[in-house]
Every structure is written in C-alpha cells, then in structure tokens.
Motif scaffolding. Structure first.
Motif, PDB file in Angstrom:
ATOM      1  N   SER A  77       0.821  -1.217   0.000  1.00 53.62           N
ATOM      2  CA  SER A  77       0.000   0.000   0.000  1.00 53.62           C
ATOM      3  C   SER A  77       0.855   1.268   0.000  1.00 53.62           C
ATOM      4  O   SER A  77       0.372   2.340  -0.345  1.00 53.62           O
ATOM      5  CB  SER A  77      -0.938   0.007   1.213  1.00 53.62           C
ATOM      6  OG  SER A  77      -0.183  -0.024   2.416  1.00 53.62           O
ATOM      7  N   TYR A  78       2.134   1.151   0.361  1.00 50.36           N
ATOM      8  CA  TYR A  78       3.031   2.308   0.382  1.00 50.36           C
ATOM      9  C   TYR A  78       3.751   2.532  -0.946  1.00 50.36           C
ATOM     10  O   TYR A  78       4.479   3.503  -1.100  1.00 50.36           O
ATOM     11  CB  TYR A  78       4.071   2.168   1.493  1.00 50.36           C
ATOM     12  CG  TYR A  78       3.481   2.219   2.873  1.00 50.36           C
ATOM     13  CD1 TYR A  78       2.853   3.362   3.342  1.00 50.36           C
ATOM     14  CD2 TYR A  78       3.541   1.112   3.705  1.00 50.36           C
ATOM     15  CE1 TYR A  78       2.300   3.404   4.605  1.00 50.36           C
ATOM     16  CE2 TYR A  78       3.003   1.146   4.975  1.00 50.36           C
ATOM     17  CZ  TYR A  78       2.383   2.287   5.424  1.00 50.36           C
ATOM     18  OH  TYR A  78       1.833   2.333   6.672  1.00 50.36           O
ATOM     19  N   LEU A  79       3.568   1.629  -1.891  1.00 46.83           N
ATOM     20  CA  LEU A  79       4.261   1.770  -3.161  1.00 46.83           C
ATOM     21  C   LEU A  79       3.633   2.867  -4.005  1.00 46.83           C
ATOM     22  O   LEU A  79       2.409   3.004  -4.061  1.00 46.83           O
ATOM     23  CB  LEU A  79       4.200   0.459  -3.953  1.00 46.83           C
ATOM     24  CG  LEU A  79       4.981  -0.716  -3.393  1.00 46.83           C
ATOM     25  CD1 LEU A  79       4.705  -1.965  -4.217  1.00 46.83           C
ATOM     26  CD2 LEU A  79       6.461  -0.422  -3.360  1.00 46.83           C
ATOM     27  N   PRO A  80       4.456   3.651  -4.706  1.00 48.80           N
ATOM     28  CA  PRO A  80       3.909   4.649  -5.626  1.00 48.80           C
ATOM     29  C   PRO A  80       3.106   3.957  -6.737  1.00 48.80           C
ATOM     30  O   PRO A  80       3.377   2.810  -7.089  1.00 48.80           O
ATOM     31  CB  PRO A  80       5.153   5.324  -6.210  1.00 48.80           C
ATOM     32  CG  PRO A  80       6.262   4.992  -5.272  1.00 48.80           C
ATOM     33  CD  PRO A  80       5.909   3.686  -4.639  1.00 48.80           C
ATOM     34  N   GLU A  81       2.157   4.647  -7.288  1.00 49.31           N
ATOM     35  CA  GLU A  81       1.259   4.083  -8.294  1.00 49.31           C
ATOM     36  C   GLU A  81       2.011   3.505  -9.491  1.00 49.31           C
ATOM     37  O   GLU A  81       1.669   2.442  -9.991  1.00 49.31           O
ATOM     38  CB  GLU A  81       0.257   5.147  -8.768  1.00 49.31           C
ATOM     39  CG  GLU A  81      -0.832   4.613  -9.662  1.00 49.31           C
ATOM     40  CD  GLU A  81      -1.697   3.532  -9.008  1.00 49.31           C
ATOM     41  OE1 GLU A  81      -2.061   2.569  -9.722  1.00 49.31           O
ATOM     42  OE2 GLU A  81      -1.995   3.631  -7.814  1.00 49.31           O
ATOM     43  N   ASP A  82       3.055   4.195  -9.954  1.00 44.83           N
ATOM     44  CA  ASP A  82       3.799   3.699 -11.117  1.00 44.83           C
ATOM     45  C   ASP A  82       4.528   2.389 -10.799  1.00 44.83           C
ATOM     46  O   ASP A  82       4.633   1.501 -11.641  1.00 44.83           O
ATOM     47  CB  ASP A  82       4.767   4.750 -11.661  1.00 44.83           C
ATOM     48  CG  ASP A  82       5.799   5.212 -10.642  1.00 44.83           C
ATOM     49  OD1 ASP A  82       5.511   5.169  -9.423  1.00 44.83           O
ATOM     50  OD2 ASP A  82       6.887   5.632 -11.059  1.00 44.83           O
ATOM     51  N   VAL A  83       4.982   2.221  -9.566  1.00 40.49           N
ATOM     52  CA  VAL A  83       5.652   0.984  -9.169  1.00 40.49           C
ATOM     53  C   VAL A  83       4.619  -0.144  -9.066  1.00 40.49           C
ATOM     54  O   VAL A  83       4.866  -1.269  -9.509  1.00 40.49           O
ATOM     55  CB  VAL A  83       6.412   1.154  -7.831  1.00 40.49           C
ATOM     56  CG1 VAL A  83       6.976  -0.170  -7.343  1.00 40.49           C
ATOM     57  CG2 VAL A  83       7.518   2.197  -7.986  1.00 40.49           C
ATOM     58  N   LEU A  84       3.460   0.169  -8.506  1.00 43.30           N
ATOM     59  CA  LEU A  84       2.381  -0.822  -8.437  1.00 43.30           C
ATOM     60  C   LEU A  84       2.000  -1.297  -9.832  1.00 43.30           C
ATOM     61  O   LEU A  84       1.845  -2.494 -10.068  1.00 43.30           O
ATOM     62  CB  LEU A  84       1.147  -0.234  -7.743  1.00 43.30           C
ATOM     63  CG  LEU A  84       1.199  -0.115  -6.234  1.00 43.30           C
ATOM     64  CD1 LEU A  84      -0.006   0.666  -5.734  1.00 43.30           C
ATOM     65  CD2 LEU A  84       1.246  -1.476  -5.583  1.00 43.30           C
ATOM     66  N   GLU A  89       2.007  -5.338 -14.213  1.00 41.96           N
ATOM     67  CA  GLU A  89       2.289  -5.647 -15.616  1.00 41.96           C
ATOM     68  C   GLU A  89       3.377  -6.708 -15.745  1.00 41.96           C
ATOM     69  O   GLU A  89       3.302  -7.580 -16.608  1.00 41.96           O
ATOM     70  CB  GLU A  89       2.709  -4.372 -16.358  1.00 41.96           C
ATOM     71  CG  GLU A  89       1.571  -3.398 -16.563  1.00 41.96           C
ATOM     72  CD  GLU A  89       2.028  -2.065 -17.112  1.00 41.96           C
ATOM     73  OE1 GLU A  89       3.233  -1.903 -17.431  1.00 41.96           O
ATOM     74  OE2 GLU A  89       1.188  -1.148 -17.207  1.00 41.96           O
ATOM     75  N   SER A  90       4.396  -6.630 -14.898  1.00 47.81           N
ATOM     76  CA  SER A  90       5.517  -7.569 -14.975  1.00 47.81           C
ATOM     77  C   SER A  90       5.142  -8.955 -14.470  1.00 47.81           C
ATOM     78  O   SER A  90       5.615  -9.963 -14.995  1.00 47.81           O
ATOM     79  CB  SER A  90       6.696  -7.058 -14.143  1.00 47.81           C
ATOM     80  OG  SER A  90       7.093  -5.810 -14.584  1.00 47.81           O
ATOM     81  N   PRO A 105      -0.644  -8.724  -3.536  1.00 44.40           N
ATOM     82  CA  PRO A 105      -0.543  -9.134  -2.129  1.00 44.40           C
ATOM     83  C   PRO A 105      -0.350  -7.917  -1.221  1.00 44.40           C
ATOM     84  O   PRO A 105       0.187  -6.900  -1.663  1.00 44.40           O
ATOM     85  CB  PRO A 105       0.699 -10.019  -2.093  1.00 44.40           C
ATOM     86  CG  PRO A 105       1.078 -10.293  -3.487  1.00 44.40           C
ATOM     87  CD  PRO A 105       0.433  -9.263  -4.347  1.00 44.40           C
ATOM     88  N   PRO A 106      -0.754  -8.015   0.037  1.00 39.71           N
ATOM     89  CA  PRO A 106      -0.603  -6.870   0.945  1.00 39.71           C
ATOM     90  C   PRO A 106       0.849  -6.557   1.275  1.00 39.71           C
ATOM     91  O   PRO A 106       1.179  -5.446   1.648  1.00 39.71           O
ATOM     92  CB  PRO A 106      -1.357  -7.305   2.201  1.00 39.71           C
ATOM     93  CG  PRO A 106      -1.413  -8.794   2.123  1.00 39.71           C
ATOM     94  CD  PRO A 106      -1.404  -9.151   0.675  1.00 39.71           C
ATOM     95  N   LYS A 107       1.718  -7.551   1.108  1.00 39.51           N
ATOM     96  CA  LYS A 107       3.142  -7.364   1.381  1.00 39.51           C
ATOM     97  C   LYS A 107       3.946  -8.044   0.278  1.00 39.51           C
ATOM     98  O   LYS A 107       3.458  -8.953  -0.383  1.00 39.51           O
ATOM     99  CB  LYS A 107       3.536  -7.999   2.716  1.00 39.51           C
ATOM    100  CG  LYS A 107       2.867  -7.392   3.906  1.00 39.51           C
ATOM    101  CD  LYS A 107       3.273  -8.132   5.159  1.00 39.51           C
ATOM    102  CE  LYS A 107       2.467  -7.631   6.325  1.00 39.51           C
ATOM    103  NZ  LYS A 107       2.708  -8.403   7.529  1.00 39.51           N
TER     104      LYS A 107
END
Length: 122
Positions: A77-84, A89-90, A105-107
């Motif tokens: 949940s702390y990841l920036p949107e582009d990283v998410l 995608e990957s 996953p939550p973690k």
C-alpha cells in the motif's frame, strides 16, 4: 546464508536462483547452508524447485512472518502508483502465485540476502 525473493515467476528472482544454485556447492564446502525463502504457495514452490532444479533448501513463507522478522518485506500500500502498475504488468499472477485473491498481495519481500554467523548463537 538466507535469501529472500519473490519466487520462481519473477524474472529477476530466477536469475538470482540460478546464481545461488551455482554457488550452493561452494557454500556447503565452507560448512554453511543456503536457504531461499519465498511467499509462493506450496504448489508453486514445488514447481519452482522442480523446474529450476534447486539444490538448496527452498521454503515457503506465505504469511511473510519470517521476512517481516528479518525486516525483509514491505507493505504494498506504500508503493507509488507507477511501481504498483509495473508490478502488475511484470507479474500479472503475482497475488495468485502467493495464494491471495486480491490484485496485489498486501506485502512483498525485499530481495535480500543475510549471512548469519553461527558463532553468534553459540
């Protein structure tokens, strides 16, 4: 030597698994053990061990308890949107591979390696 990774479906982790598979014999000759820990489900873990011909110990940490205790995981949940977006995608089946029904996953574990000195515990 304890190694935390996402697991077999992760291409970066696959490279790391190949490397650790190569050095496993040397690690054993030095009197040490190599343990790889992943949040993969037991079913996926079995596939990874078979497909990658793993020579070291490969363990499942589905609830991220061990990774958390080592400080080797983070909340998605702390990841920036582009990283998410990149993660999704990957690794489109990321959550499913880890046994979650959510999109992500939550973690996630941090790819990290710990060298534990056995004398520390004696």
């Amino acid at each position: 030597v304890i190694n935390f990774i996402l697991g077999g479906p992760c291409s970066w982790c696959a490279e790391e698994l190949a490397y650790f598979n190569e050095v496993n014999t040397c690690v054993k000759l030095m009197g040490s053990h190599l343990i790889t820990i992943t949040p993969e489900t037991l079913e996926n873990l079995s596939k990874t061990v078979k497909n990658r011909k793993m020579k070291s110990t490969y363990l499942s940490d589905k609830g991220f308890n061990v990774a958390r205790d080592f400080g080797a995981c983070y909340e998605t949940s702390y990841l920036p949107e582009d990283v998410l977006q990149f993660c999704l995608e990957s690794l489109p089946n990321l959550a499913e591979d880890f046994g979650y029904t959510t999109k992500l996953p939550p973690k996630l574990p941090l790819r990290s390696t710990f060298i534990i000195d056995s004398d520390y515990y004696n």
